[in-house]
Write a protein that holds these residues in place. Structure first.
Motif: not given
Length: 223
Positions: A209-213
């Motif tokens: 999920p870090v990829r989303a930011v």
């Protein structure tokens, strides 16, 4: 994404605190009030220790957690407790904490109340994030039921999630609120998390999920 490497963790905490203070001052030059969103966990503590004495108009700063474990605010695992004890002290005691925790049995019961309380303060002016070894940020954990909805571009600002590997259910800010912050910073330490971040760039948002930011994000890393 920008990557800033430090020689050690102490240096990172001091320099990152200075950068966050500068970002808050810049935001206050544009707005009467600003929103500063911060994580729980172990990494931000030393940053808070350095930041709390910064000469900022803290009375014009609203502080919001990126997520909260559903435990009482005096519980040892409470993110609210961490922020109160290590950030909202010294000069920063003048800031206003926007509660992420409400005295309800479940986080689901608190979503509407928390959303109503924080919505008038959005967008986030300055965001500090941490990241787990699985690539989660806030309480957006891989493999969690409801993660796809929380990562959607049109997600509601706040969601209740129950990560299967976590000890408690969580309330978390969602992708559009986190990614929409005007100044975004991620603090990580150790070779393991650096490798996780590198792998995340080749994985899907559901897997990491870090990829989303990552867009416009400044990563601060120390060994």
């Amino acid at each position: 994404m920008d990557f800033v490497e430090y020689a050690d963790r102490e240096l990172m905490a001091i320099d990152l605190a200075n950068k966050l203070a500068g970002a808050l001052r810049a935001a206050l030059a544009r707005s009467e009030r600003v929103l500063f969103a911060v994580p729980g966990g172990s990494t931000p503590g030393p940053v808070f220790d350095a930041l709390c004495a910064a000469r900022i108009d803290w009375a014009s700063v609203d502080v919001l957690l990126t997520d909260e474990r559903w435990v009482r605010p005096d519980h040892p695992r409470s993110n609210t407790r961490l922020v109160r004890e290590r950030l909202l002290v010294e000069r920063a005691a003048a800031a206003t904490l926007l509660p992420m925790y409400q005295p309800t049995d479940t986080p689901e019961e608190a979503v509407a109340r928390v959303t109503e309380a924080i919505a008038p303060h959005l967008p986030i002016s300055v965001l500090l994030l941490g990241m787990g070894d699985d690539g989660h940020v806030a309480s957006l954990f891989p493999g969690t039921e409801g993660l796809a909805a929380a990562l959607a571009e049109d997600a509601a600002p706040v969601m209740a999630l129950r990560p299967p590997e976590a000890e408690e259910p969580r309330l978390t800010l969602t992708r559009p609120v986190l990614d929409g912050a005007l100044s975004k910073h991620l603090a990580i330490v150790g070779e393991t998390k650096r490798a996780v971040l590198e792998r995340a760039q080749r994985r899907s948002e559901a897997e990491a999920p870090v990829r989303a930011v990552l867009g416009g994000l400044t990563v601060h890393w120390a060994p």
